[in-house]
Design a protein around this motif. Sequence first.
Motif, short mmCIF file in Angstrom:
data_model
loop_
_atom_site.label_atom_id
_atom_site.label_comp_id
_atom_site.label_asym_id
_atom_site.label_seq_id
_atom_site.Cartn_x
_atom_site.Cartn_y
_atom_site.Cartn_z
N ALA A 66 3.74 3.27 17.33
CA ALA A 66 4.89 2.65 18.00
C ALA A 66 6.01 3.67 18.04
N PHE A 67 6.75 3.70 19.15
CA PHE A 67 7.86 4.64 19.26
C PHE A 67 9.12 3.96 18.76
N VAL A 68 9.50 4.27 17.54
CA VAL A 68 10.62 3.61 16.87
C VAL A 68 11.60 4.67 16.39
N ASN A 69 12.87 4.46 16.74
CA ASN A 69 13.92 5.39 16.30
C ASN A 69 13.60 6.83 16.67
N SER A 70 13.17 6.98 17.94
CA SER A 70 12.95 8.30 18.54
C SER A 70 11.78 9.08 17.97
N GLN A 71 10.82 8.39 17.36
CA GLN A 71 9.64 9.09 16.88
C GLN A 71 8.43 8.15 16.88
N TRP A 72 7.25 8.76 16.99
CA TRP A 72 6.01 7.98 16.94
C TRP A 72 5.69 7.67 15.48
N THR A 73 5.52 6.38 15.21
CA THR A 73 5.26 5.91 13.85
C THR A 73 3.92 5.18 13.83
N ALA A 74 3.08 5.50 12.85
CA ALA A 74 1.73 4.91 12.78
C ALA A 74 1.80 3.40 12.65
N SER A 75 0.95 2.71 13.40
CA SER A 75 0.84 1.25 13.32
C SER A 75 -0.20 0.87 12.28
N PRO A 76 -0.12 -0.34 11.72
CA PRO A 76 -1.16 -0.80 10.79
C PRO A 76 -2.52 -0.80 11.47
N GLU A 77 -3.57 -0.65 10.68
CA GLU A 77 -4.94 -0.60 11.23
C GLU A 77 -5.71 -1.84 10.83
N THR A 78 -5.96 -2.71 11.78
CA THR A 78 -6.74 -3.92 11.53
C THR A 78 -8.15 -3.56 11.09
N ASP A 79 -8.64 -4.23 10.06
CA ASP A 79 -10.04 -4.03 9.68
C ASP A 79 -10.92 -4.74 10.71
N MET A 80 -11.89 -4.01 11.25
CA MET A 80 -12.67 -4.53 12.38
C MET A 80 -13.67 -5.62 12.02
N SER A 81 -13.77 -5.94 10.74
CA SER A 81 -14.59 -7.10 10.36
C SER A 81 -13.91 -8.40 10.78
N ILE A 82 -12.61 -8.32 11.09
CA ILE A 82 -11.83 -9.53 11.40
C ILE A 82 -11.90 -9.93 12.87
N PRO A 83 -11.58 -9.05 13.84
CA PRO A 83 -11.56 -9.50 15.25
C PRO A 83 -12.92 -9.72 15.87
N HIS A 84 -13.96 -9.05 15.37
CA HIS A 84 -15.34 -9.29 15.82
C HIS A 84 -15.41 -9.40 17.34
N GLY A 85 -16.01 -10.46 17.87
CA GLY A 85 -16.18 -10.60 19.31
C GLY A 85 -14.90 -10.80 20.09
N ALA A 86 -13.78 -10.99 19.38
CA ALA A 86 -12.50 -11.17 20.05
C ALA A 86 -11.76 -9.85 20.26
N GLY A 87 -12.16 -8.79 19.52
CA GLY A 87 -11.37 -7.57 19.67
C GLY A 87 -11.84 -6.35 18.93
#
Length: 451
Positions: free
Chosen positions: A232-253
């Motif tokens: 995310a571009f916050v306060n004039s710099q790119w900041t890492a976003s949280p990383e969803t564990d892919m066991s959760i979204p499954h067929g939805a994402g």
Amino acid sequence: MNLRKLAAVSLVVSLPFMGVAQAQQKGFNKAKMDSLLSVMESKDKIMGTVAVYQDGKPVYNRAIGYATIADQGKDKATTATRYRVGSISKTFTATLILQLVDEKKLSLNTPLSTYFPQFENASTITIEHLLNHRSGLTSFTSVPTYGLYMTQPKTQEEMLSIMASLKPKAEPGTNYDYSNTNYVLLGYVVERVTKKPYAEVLQKKIVDKLKLKDTYYGGKIDKNKKEASSYAFVNSQWTASPETDMSIPHGAGAVVSTTKDLAIFIQGLLNGKLISQTSLEKMKTMKDAYGLGLQKYSFNNHVGYGHGGIIDGFQSMIKYFPEQKLTMATTFNGLGMSANNAHIGIQSIMFNLPYQIPTYETPKNLSLDLSKYEGTFVSQQFPLKVTMFKEGDKLMSQAQGQSAFNLEPRSAQTFVFDPANIEIEFKANEAGVYDQFTLKQGAGKYIFTKE
């Protein structure tokens, strides 16, 4: 609630009509698309990849920005970079379900209770209700506790327990309500019917059939596999976003892909290479603007089909316009502006419509006394207090309990936060102090007054 997360991505955009013949005579304007993406990159508006296909053939595919940003260095994105595509996964899942319907292994009328009787209303919720988001089931991602576990692995049993514990929002079949719960369950149904992991079924029934090279069920992000992280571009710099564990979204994402593979997938699907014509027509039949894992789009009076996706800081989109045989595929892993505004520009150029490339420059000769905007503001329409304060030469906004972000001036009264498509319009009192503002976002409008 986070102001940045209030953004509602507008999926249906119309512009003044221009005939198809006129657009096609001009041909694709690669230089103009390059110019748009170059200014977006130089102004930190977007990181990601954009592809355009005509008649099933690539006419444009370019990556901008970085795939990963770390202390040890930055990795430039390329057209081979793989991105999490979020809810575009739903179109893959719906395709797998309809393949099973075509094979007579499943019916659209099959009740959810056949596989998961622990859900309330399971006996009257059908596979079709899940596909077109009319099950009434509450989306597990809309519950505040989701943020507490989204980065942690979950078993299928744990996810079923979480989802089944949520009280339904409506009776089955009565209302359209977009819910990630629906498509996680559909992914599980694919596994129950085939007796194979979703990832294996996806590989066999879609990836192999279309000869996709970079599409699969994702796991922990690995840059050695050419996988992008999101920012995310916050306060004039790119900041890492949280990383969803892919066991959760499954067929939805949980699908990972590239613009090339996404374009081939949506073209193959809409041209009947994956499911029967009967199933395809059902997929394209809209109820409240949603079909069976597909959405309908209008741009310049041209009709297209596809789906968008958001997960963490990723935003993706695929659209196929059958009459023009035009395809757009985007995979963004960083946004400093509204994705919808980016897509308007991309599609305008794709259809050869009049479009002026923005400069994204802050107005010059705008001298502001930022102290006049400072204060804590409240609204009867919005649950959180919002504090405005200056930090150096910037006006910052911070919702109660949330991170602060920089508002960019467009005039003495108007400030914007492009990543969430937020516009704030201040109103001054007789003393020239700004004691009221209106926050606009999409169709939403919230009036705040100073405490």
